[in-house]
Design an enzyme around this catalytic site. Structure first.
Site, PDB file in Angstrom:
ATOM      1  CG  HIS A  64      -1.816   1.137   1.379  1.00  0.00           C
ATOM      2  ND1 HIS A  64      -3.084   1.137   0.836  1.00  0.00           N
ATOM      3  CD2 HIS A  64      -1.673   2.330   1.993  1.00  0.00           C
ATOM      4  CE1 HIS A  64      -3.681   2.293   1.121  1.00  0.00           C
ATOM      5  NE2 HIS A  64      -2.844   3.035   1.821  1.00  0.00           N
ATOM      6  N   GLY A 103       1.827   6.380  12.329  1.00  0.00           N
ATOM      7  CA  GLY A 103       1.995   6.253  13.768  1.00  0.00           C
ATOM      8  C   GLY A 103       0.900   6.856  14.634  1.00  0.00           C
ATOM      9  CG  ASP A 139      -4.310   3.650   5.280  1.00  0.00           C
ATOM     10  OD1 ASP A 139      -3.377   3.365   6.068  1.00  0.00           O
ATOM     11  OD2 ASP A 139      -4.162   4.366   4.275  1.00  0.00           O
ATOM     12  CG  ASP A 147      -0.499   6.073   2.733  1.00  0.00           C
ATOM     13  OD1 ASP A 147      -1.558   5.744   2.165  1.00  0.00           O
ATOM     14  OD2 ASP A 147      -0.228   5.754   3.898  1.00  0.00           O
TER      15      ASP A 147
END
Ligand code: ZN
Length: 202
Positions: free
Chosen positions: A18, A131, A161, A20
């Site tokens: 994945h 995080g 996500d 980002d």
């Protein structure tokens, strides 16, 4: 470093990576562009590149990411543009397509395009930084998307996500999620295979 991460994912036996993609507008962070995806694809050609465009103007970039080897391209519902037209355009270029909703965006916002997507991505943190803690108030949205999928006779995946780890993954799965994105927890885990098994990904 990203090539190493892709190798770690492949070596763990996982099949999806994945990515980002951030533009410093829709979110205040900036990550990488299609050239980096093309480089990753060259290093690890067998991974399925699940490309999440956190962009204000995704239509400017979908074609370059499709050409760079994205297996799936997800775009956000929040910026104003013709979402359905863009989803159709992504599919016509080859990749699968997904729609993404932020924690504060209700499921109602994506209902008009559910029949046009292969995946719905529920953000369980505010996008832009890794995080962050998981937001449990997003769980009912996953359940609602699962119910809608049945009611509407559709087959999209439900992906989550943000803050996914060994504790929150089972909650997401119990609420109907079938596709988990784990960033921080995966890359921090000493035994990645064990982590992947613990969240039900292997
Ligand atoms: Zn993402």
């Amino acid at each position: 470093m990203l090539a190493l991460s892709a190798k770690e994912i492949a070596d763990t036996g996982l099949s999806w990576a994945h990515l980002d993609i951030m533009d410093a507008h829709f979110v205040d962070n900036l990550t990488f562009g299609p050239q980096m995806l093309a480089a990753l694809k060259a290093h690890e050609p067998d991974l399925f590149y699940d490309t999440h465009l956190m962009l204000d103007e995704p239509w400017k970039y979908t074609e370059s990411f499709a050409k760079a080897g994205a297996g799936l391209i997800s775009i956000h519902i929040e910026p104003a543009y013709d979402h359905r037209a863009e989803l159709n355009r992504i599919r016509a270029m080859g990749p699968k397509c997904g729609i993404v909703l932020n924690p504060a965006t209700p499921v109602e916002a994506v209902i008009p395009v559910l029949d046009a997507v292969d995946l719905v991505l529920v953000m369980s943190v505010q996008p832009g930084r890794g995080g962050q803690p998981f937001r449990e108030e997003t769980l009912p949205k996953m359940r609602r998307l699962k119910d809608l999928r049945e009611e509407m006779g559709l087959s999209y995946r439900i992906e989550v996500d943000g803050g996914v780890d060994a504790r929150t993954a089972p909650l997401c799965i119990a609420h109907g999620t079938d596709t988990l994105v784990a960033g921080t927890a995966f890359f921090k885990a000493e035994d990645k295979k064990l982590f992947a098994r613990n969240i039900g990904a292997l």
